[in-house]
Design an enzyme around this catalytic site. Structure first.
Site, mmCIF file in Angstrom:
data_model
loop_
_atom_site.group_PDB
_atom_site.id
_atom_site.type_symbol
_atom_site.label_atom_id
_atom_site.label_comp_id
_atom_site.label_asym_id
_atom_site.label_seq_id
_atom_site.Cartn_x
_atom_site.Cartn_y
_atom_site.Cartn_z
ATOM 1 N N HIS A 144 0.841 -1.210 0.000
ATOM 2 C CA HIS A 144 0.000 0.000 0.000
ATOM 3 C C HIS A 144 0.869 1.251 0.000
ATOM 4 C CE1 HIS A 144 -3.320 2.652 1.642
ATOM 5 N NE2 HIS A 144 -2.247 3.280 2.107
ATOM 6 N N GLU A 145 1.859 1.285 0.873
ATOM 7 C CA GLU A 145 2.715 2.466 0.979
ATOM 8 C C GLU A 145 3.576 2.658 -0.266
ATOM 9 O OE1 GLU A 145 2.198 4.584 3.152
ATOM 10 O OE2 GLU A 145 0.914 3.388 4.450
ATOM 11 N N HIS A 148 1.772 4.504 -2.929
ATOM 12 C CA HIS A 148 1.822 5.958 -2.773
ATOM 13 C C HIS A 148 3.084 6.527 -3.404
ATOM 14 C CE1 HIS A 148 -1.718 6.579 -0.422
ATOM 15 N NE2 HIS A 148 -1.301 5.918 0.645
ATOM 16 N N GLU A 216 -6.127 7.081 -0.828
ATOM 17 C CA GLU A 216 -6.030 5.924 0.068
ATOM 18 C C GLU A 216 -6.738 4.709 -0.529
ATOM 19 O OE1 GLU A 216 -4.238 5.468 2.727
ATOM 20 O OE2 GLU A 216 -3.450 7.498 2.577
#
Length: 300
Positions: A144-145, A148, A216
């Site tokens: 997930h990070e 980003h 997100e």
């Protein structure tokens, strides 16, 4: 958008683009209104340039500021071999440069990524999350990070926030211009400037929160497809949210400055709906459940 193997989400990308367009339109409209109000193109341009400079500084120092806010330190492969190993595997899978890796000495379970570009990025986890999640869940959070980072979300959010910064500065300039006129219309002019400033700030604030929630959801989706384990991310989100609610207040206050960067807001002050920086947990879990169902369907 950076080139990587993270799956693209056309719907979410379109909504984020529309939000950015609205923020840009708000900024342009504000500039025009201020130019009409102060009748000084040169002065307005100077203030606009200062606003852009402030946003640039925030973007340029984003990794340093975030690491300090979270009391984090960079760690080497020798100091955190398992964590580095996960990041190495995910970066190879995503075909992206490996960011720096950090650990924050906080009991609140969380993770964040920041940095002005993929080459200058840092992915950081807290000691709390290392103690809370199993290997699959931690890998899902890291995916997930890294999404980003690959999608340059720090740059996107910084550009978006510049509209709000410019709004405040330009409205302040309008107030000063109105007071310097020294005629009978000064007070009404200042009141109008204050009202416009509040409206512009409120709209900008809400659009930024909307954009933050979209990014997100997009990172959840991209991370889930990269690891092909949406269930692991769903489990991680539930654990982090549950543990976060029980974390001592002091830890939450210390990490609140970087809350918007975290996978789950470290300190939301009870904000929800339009005011929240992150989508509701239930919405995130429902999206991951749909991805799990899609991946579970037999091919053909």
């Amino acid at each position: 958008m950076a080139t990587s193997r993270f799956i693209k989400d056309t719907g979410l990308t379109a909504r984020m683009t529309l939000t950015m367009f609205l923020l840009g339109g708000l900024y342009v409209g504000l500039v025009v209104a201020v130019l009409v109000f102060v009748r000084s193109a040169g002065g307005a341009v100077v203030v606009a340039v200062v606003a852009v400079a402030i946003a640039f500084w925030q973007w340029w120092t984003s990794d340093t500021v975030a690491m300090r806010a979270m009391r984090a330190r960079e760690v080497t492969p020798e100091q955190a071999p398992e964590l580095h190993g996960m990041v190495d595997r995910l970066c190879a899978l995503a075909d992206m440069p490996k960011p720096r890796v950090g650990i924050a000495d906080l009991s609140v379970p969380n993770a964040f990524a920041t940095g002005r570009s993929p080459d200058r990025a840092v992915v950081c986890v807290t000691t709390g999350i290392l103690q809370t999640l199993d290997a699959e869940e931690l890998e899902a959070v890291l995916a997930h990070e890294l999404s980003h980072v690959a999608h340059r979300d720090v740059l996107v959010m910084t550009v978006a926030s510049s509209a709000g910064i410019a709004a405040g500065l330009l409205m302040r300039f309008a107030q000063i211009g109105g007071m310097r006129r020294g005629n009978g219309r000064t007070l009404p002019a200042v009141l109008v400037a204050l009202l416009v400033s509040l409206v512009v700030y409120a709209v900008s604030f809400l659009l930024l929160r909307l954009l933050s929630r979209y990014r997100e959801l997009s990172a959840d989706r991209a991370g889930a497809y990269l690891t092909l384990k949406p269930g692991a991310l769903a489990s991680a989100l539930q654990k982090i949210s549950g543990q976060g609610a029980a974390t001592p207040t002091a830890d939450l206050r210390s990490s609140g400055a970087a809350s918007a960067l975290c996978i789950v807001p470290a300190l939301d002050g009870g904000l929800s709906g339009l005011m929240a920086t992150h989508p509701p947990l239930q919405q995130r879990l429902e999206q991951l459940a749909r991805i799990q169902a899609e991946l579970s369907r037999p091919a053909g």
